[in-house]
Motif scaffolding. Structure first.
Motif, PDB file in Angstrom:
ATOM      1  N   ILE A 116      35.697  45.603  30.636  1.00  0.00           N
ATOM      2  CA  ILE A 116      36.612  44.964  30.810  1.00  0.00           C
ATOM      3  C   ILE A 116      36.780  44.067  32.204  1.00  0.00           C
ATOM      4  O   ILE A 116      37.274  42.883  32.327  1.00  0.00           O
ATOM      5  N   SER A 117      36.007  44.640  33.130  1.00  0.00           N
ATOM      6  CA  SER A 117      36.301  43.945  34.444  1.00  0.00           C
ATOM      7  C   SER A 117      35.239  42.708  34.587  1.00  0.00           C
ATOM      8  O   SER A 117      35.642  42.006  35.269  1.00  0.00           O
TER       9      SER A 117
ATOM     10  N   ARG B 101      35.198  40.716  31.622  1.00  0.00           N
ATOM     11  CA  ARG B 101      35.947  39.822  30.715  1.00  0.00           C
ATOM     12  C   ARG B 101      37.147  39.429  31.623  1.00  0.00           C
ATOM     13  O   ARG B 101      37.527  38.025  31.470  1.00  0.00           O
ATOM     14  N   PHE B 102      37.866  40.226  32.482  1.00  0.00           N
ATOM     15  CA  PHE B 102      38.933  39.720  33.000  1.00  0.00           C
ATOM     16  C   PHE B 102      39.060  39.727  34.473  1.00  0.00           C
ATOM     17  O   PHE B 102      38.612  40.761  35.279  1.00  0.00           O
ATOM     18  N   SER B 103      39.279  38.604  35.066  1.00  0.00           N
ATOM     19  CA  SER B 103      39.207  38.455  36.535  1.00  0.00           C
ATOM     20  C   SER B 103      40.074  39.269  37.403  1.00  0.00           C
ATOM     21  O   SER B 103      39.685  39.493  38.576  1.00  0.00           O
ATOM     22  N   ASN B 104      41.012  39.805  36.737  1.00  0.00           N
ATOM     23  CA  ASN B 104      42.032  40.598  37.515  1.00  0.00           C
ATOM     24  C   ASN B 104      41.511  41.868  37.735  1.00  0.00           C
ATOM     25  O   ASN B 104      41.409  42.786  36.893  1.00  0.00           O
TER      26      ASN B 104
ATOM     27  N   LEU C 156      43.602  45.109  36.614  1.00  0.00           N
ATOM     28  CA  LEU C 156      43.504  45.237  35.191  1.00  0.00           C
ATOM     29  C   LEU C 156      42.611  46.472  35.134  1.00  0.00           C
ATOM     30  O   LEU C 156      42.861  47.566  34.383  1.00  0.00           O
ATOM     31  N   SER C 157      41.245  46.492  35.638  1.00  0.00           N
ATOM     32  CA  SER C 157      40.584  47.523  35.112  1.00  0.00           C
ATOM     33  C   SER C 157      40.857  48.803  35.913  1.00  0.00           C
ATOM     34  O   SER C 157      40.686  49.978  35.524  1.00  0.00           O
TER      35      SER C 157
ATOM     36  N   SER D 289      34.884  48.334  38.412  1.00  0.00           N
ATOM     37  CA  SER D 289      35.617  47.374  38.878  1.00  0.00           C
ATOM     38  C   SER D 289      35.057  46.308  40.040  1.00  0.00           C
ATOM     39  O   SER D 289      35.153  45.105  39.839  1.00  0.00           O
TER      40      SER D 289
END
Lengths: 302, 734
Positions: free
Chosen positions: B178-179, B181-184, B187-188, B84
């Motif tokens: 996932i990390s 792809r998604f800046s949040n 989330l990861s 992450s």
């Protein structure tokens, strides 16, 4: 034949089917110029810059040319010849100024000795060991410019480089850019929404609004376009003089200010004399740069 | 080509600079060192390090195995956090556009970060490995008596470390993709924590999928290949699924949008589809369970390493304990080729030092067994065409809540509820059966699976019959046929299946139904035998009758009763082998029956003196027959010792433990630490002792009276209440 380092030929772009962001945009940035890309917020400047640097993955194969070749063919190696700052200065805040430069030096395969040279150029030698998060906005901006200069680029692409700087900072950046252009011949493509900045820094201008190019040419060309001058005359009060306003192209701005439209600058002394002779009590005269006016008008149109 | 390499090197070195002062690597190292270090400090404080060793102990191996599960959890956390954070460096500083406007291919950017993560995982594992070695080395040095202490890095530990690194690929790749792809950031982390929590929950419910990321990692730690491979399907799956995730993740990253990455034009659609289909296809193929194929000969072969000098082995009928085949053991190897048809089922493989193990085998099966008898432990490694059958849990040990309910009269007055619970539990157990697979992803073959399914049905029908019995006492109109459970399952069980007679529950059902109409006052055993006798002569009857007589003999108390039973019912038998076998058993029973004279055993005590049974004349003698390597003995002996303590002051009774260990040294080191209330002896001649007392299996408990006659040559187990009752009653009747 004048070489163009950046050219877009009828560039079109839209994120979705609703609204065109850029429409038939044809830019020509001559080699050795400082080209100001001017337009109000939301005009499409950042999008254009992102397209030119390949950050938006729409590879407009036939539309974008760098150094005479299409963009897609040259990515990512073209970045050896280009330095860029897109939007806010992007630095690693947890690293020192030196380490940020070292990072770019590693990627650009530039020797470590150049790092000290750049630090001196952007006047950050004293602060090189401090973490970037401790820098002021001006220092961050200078560091970002330094990072963009590490590889001795032929072309600098800067998106609103003086955004958020204080007047002193703005002057420093302006002086640096002019110096780089004059001494090293670096072509600079710079965007801004501040007309005054562009006027003071650039040699060429491209004006964009709502995705369309409204004007492109040298600064001189721009000046020539705008003969009309407006002059604001500040009086004690406007009411008294209503009767004497026939024959003038004039609008009332507020209770004390009248705005006169003249054909050119040369008519100003004549106007003042005229008004004084007519017993106008004049408290102030403001010359509105034709350029500014013209620009506001231009970008006001729907 | 060199362009690619230099690109990647630059990107990789850039990552190293970026990771300065993020403390990502430092965190990984600290956490990995922590576990062995804490355990070490704990050991020092407890003074545990100076333990008395009785057998060769590899300190590194012991430490490694005890720390590894906690380390697994730490390594997983480190992988999630590192994956992450490595993307967060860019998101936090908004520097994606910085590095994407450098002369670096997107490929280098993406995979330089990924490589860093793989290296971090390797660092985590290596640091743990090294720290464990250092810690265990110090513990080794602190040992005063180094006779049994060793320190050695074994192949197994290295294998586990490597397998674990490979197994972590799946989790690491998933979180990384996932990390990016998604800046949040959250989330990861949530996905990672979610995986940890869901794994525990799914595991508790017995529905943890084979492909779950944390199942893959735990396979590497706890499930080595049974077939001798370095890696199992689990690591293979980890690699392939990681490739698939990387393909999707990288394409999506390089092309910014889903559309551009996968469906922009014909070419991208076809390459994406092809790659995804091929990789997923491989994943499915890896996860698909395998079944062994049958062979064209029936063979049991293997090796047995033991300090005892073993000369013979036997294949024994699990039910009757009849020896079916005998085979020689020479130079620690054995091979039994069976030319007759062997019925598929569970047998026992026994060796002449009494080591026994169950073995599932049938016609055209090759079963290979490696027996390792070291000190106090025996390990069996079974492979061959019945790999899954011999390595997965057996239905014999099935225990269910509904069984508890029925035996404790819970919901006793609600037959509908009982019926429902039985159906639910049946279905859940059936599912569990279907989901079992070995470390190499083998499942039980169809034929044995069919047997197990019938066993399961028999188990539940038996429970329902037990319930019916209780209900009829209260309500003579109770009809078990009226309920859903009966309607669903009763007819699924063929009552004339010879193959199923090995199963206790099945036999019970068959017998109960045979005697259902017998309203006489005779006891159940007699009614059963009578009913069986009346059946037409066939293999079904033969087997049922044999097992019935055997059980009657085992339960009987008096020798004359045994002779009666045999004489009455042997007429129903047609197979001479069975008759002879039962005859021998009867003779044995007579020999060892109540009031028969107990053979005068001869044994050594701890001082090497010879002790005989006759030395105890005038006292009751209670004997616990055991061996150092016998697991069940270790479980039951404490109860025996407890009884010995209870009667310690009683001069009329003496408690003896007789070991059948061939290895005297092993016996001495264990026996000398046992409580003094039990006299420790070892048989001078194990074969003789075993034959005289008919020791078919251990632990075995024997009670002899003051005159040297048997009270009970096969007592209940010492941990059963019946054991204490027998003792009490015997002493009381004095």
């Amino acid at each position: 034949m004048n070489e163009y380092l950046i050219q877009t030929k009828d560039l079109n772009f839209q994120f979705n089917n609703k609204r065109k962001i850029l429409e038939n945009l044809s830019l020509n940035i001559p080699k050795g110029s400082i080209y100001g890309f001017l337009g109000p917020n939301g005009a499409g400047k950042s999008t254009t810059m992102r397209l030119i640097t390949g950050l938006l993955n729409e590879q407009q194969n036939e539309s974008i040319y760098l150094f005479g070749e299409t963009l897609s063919k040259q990515l990512p190696q073209i970045f050896k010849r280009i330095g860029s700052i897109i939007e806010t200065p992007t630095l690693y805040l947890h690293l020192s100024g030196y380490d940020n430069l070292k990072l770019i030096a590693t990627i650009q395969e530039v020797p470590n000795s150049k790092i000290q040279e750049i630090l001196e150029l952007v006047e950050l030698s004293k602060f090189q060991k401090q973490k970037a998060k401790q820098y002021s906005l001006g220092m961050k901006q200078r560091l970002a410019i330094g990072m963009a200069l590490l590889n001795d680029p032929e072309l600098l692409i800067l998106d609103e480089p003086v955004n958020g700087l204080d007047p002193q900072g703005i002057i420093e950046v302006r002086q640096l850019l002019k110096k780089l252009n004059k001494e090293k011949g670096i072509t600079i493509f710079i965007s801004s929404h501040l007309l005054s900045e562009i006027e003071k820094t650039c040699t060429h201008v491209g004006i964009i609004n709502q995705g369309k190019l409204l004007f492109e040419g040298s600064l001189g060309d721009l000046g020539n376009k705008n003969k009309n001058i407006t002059v604001d005359i500040i009086l004690d009060e406007v009411e008294k003089y209503h009767s004497k306003l026939n024959g003038f192209e004039v609008t009332q701005i507020d209770s004390k200010t009248l705005q006169f439209v003249l054909d050119n600058e040369k008519e100003i002394p004549e106007l003042i004399q005229n008004l004084v002779q007519n017993d106008f009590q004049i408290y102030g005269v403001n010359k509105r740069g034709g350029l500014e006016d013209w620009f506001i008008n231009l970008t006001d149109k729907k | 080509m060199t362009q690619y390499i230099s690109n990647f090197t630059k990107a990789f070195r850039a990552e190293s600079i970026k990771m300065k002062s993020t403390r990502i690597v430092l965190t990984a190292i600290v956490l990995s060192v922590l576990i062995p270090l804490m355990a070490f400090v704990f050991s020092l404080i407890n003074g545990e390090y100076n333990s008395d060793l009785t057998e060769k102990t590899n300190f590194f191996q012991v430490s490694f195995n005890s720390y590894i599960s906690v380390f697994e959890f730490i390594a997983i956390l480190v992988a999630i956090i590192s994956a992450s954070r490595i993307s967060q460096i860019e998101f936090k500083n908004n520097t994606w556009q910085l590095i994407e406007t450098q002369p670096l291919s997107k490929f280098s950017i993406y995979f330089a970060k990924y490589s860093k993560l793989l290296i971090i995982n390797a660092i985590t594992i290596s640091v743990f490995f090294a720290t464990t070695y250092v810690v265990s080395f110090i513990l080794y040095l602190l040992q005063e008596n180094k006779e049994f202490a060793t320190i050695n890095i074994g192949f197994e530990e290295i294998q586990t470390a490597i397998r674990f690194w490979v197994s972590l690929l799946f989790l690491t790749t998933l979180i990384y993709v996932i990390s990016v792809r998604f800046s949040n950031f959250i989330l990861s982390i949530i996905v990672g924590i979610g995986l940890i929590i869901s794994t525990s929950i799914l595991q508790a419910l017995n529905i943890l999928p084979k492909w779950y990321p944390l199942k893959i990692t735990s396979n590497a730690i706890s499930n080595p290949s049974d077939l001798g491979y370095f890696f199992t399907y689990s690591e293979g799956f980890s690699v392939v699924i990681s490739l698939l995730l990387l393909f999707i993740g990288y394409k999506w990253y390089a092309n910014k949008t889903f559309k551009n990455a996968f469906v922009k034009n014909g070419k991208t659609i076809s390459t994406s589809l092809a790659t995804i289909l091929i990789l997923s296809g491989i994943c499915f193929w890896i996860l698909k369970p395998n079944q062994m194929m049958q062979s064209n000969e029936t063979l049991i072969s293997g090796t047995i390493t033991s300090p005892d000098n073993i000369k013979e082995g036997y294949l024994v009928d699990a039910l009757t304990n009849a020896t079916l085949y005998t085979f020689p053991v020479s130079e620690n190897q054995f091979k039994l080729q069976i030319t007759e048809d062997l019925k598929l089922g569970k047998y026992h493989l026994k060796f002449d030092n009494a080591i026994t193990t169950p073995i599932i085998i049938g016609k055209n099966d090759i079963v290979n067994i490696e027996v390792e008898h070291k000190g106090n432990d025996v390990n069996f490694k079974k492979t061959g065409t019945r790999l899954a059958e011999n390595n997965l849990a057996d239905l014999a040990e099935l225990s269910t809540t509904i069984a508890y309910f029925i035996s404790n009269d819970i919901y006793a007055d609600n037959p509908t509820k009982i019926s429902e619970e039985l159906i639910d539990e049946y279905e859940s157990q059936l599912k569990k059966l279907g989901n079992a697979y070995t470390n190499d992803n083998y499942i039980i073959r169809d034929d044995y699976r069919a047997i197990q399914q019938k066993q399961l049905i028999a188990y539940f029908i038996n429970l329902w019959n037990q319930y019916e019995k209780k209900q009829l006492v209260k309500d003579e109109n109770f009809k078990k046929q009226d309920y859903e459970f009966y309607k669903l399952l009763n007819d699924k069980l063929n009552r004339k299946d010879t193959e199923m007679l090995f199963d206790n529950n099945y036999r019970q059902i068959v017998v109960q139904e045979l005697i259902a109409n017998d309203t006489s006052d005779l006891d159940e055993n007699t009614k059963s035998l009578n009913a069986i006798l009346k059946l037409p002569n066939d293999s079904f009857k033969e087997k049922l009758l044999t097992t019935g007589i055997v059980s009657a003999i085992d339960q009987s108390k008096s020798a004359s009763e045994i002779v009666d039973v045999f004489d009455t019912y042997k007429v129903g038998l047609t197979d001479a082998k069975n008759i002879n076998y039962l005859n021998a058993k009867v003779q044995d029973a007579i020999r060892l029956g109540k009031n028969a004279k107990a053979p005068n055993f001869e044994a050594f005590d701890l001082n090497g003196n010879i002790v005989r049974l006759q030395d105890f004349k005038g006292k009751f003698v209670v004997i616990d027959v055991w061996a150092t390597w016998c697991g069940p003995c270790k479980y039951v002996s404490p109860s025996f010792e407890k009884a010995a303590n209870q009667y310690a002051k009683n001069e009329n009774i003496v408690f003896i433990a007789i070991s059948v260990d061939k290895n005297k040294i092993a016996w001495i080191s264990q026996a000398k630490n046992k409580p003094k209330t039990v006299k420790q002896l070892i048989a001078t001649n194990i074969d003789t002792f075993g034959k005289e007392y008919s020791i078919e299996s251990i632990p075995r408990f024997i009670l002899i009276d003051k005159e040297g006659n048997f009270v009970n040559s096969k007592m209940p187990m010492a941990n059963e209440s019946a054991f204490d009752i027998v003792l009490e009653n015997t002493l009381k009747s004095e």
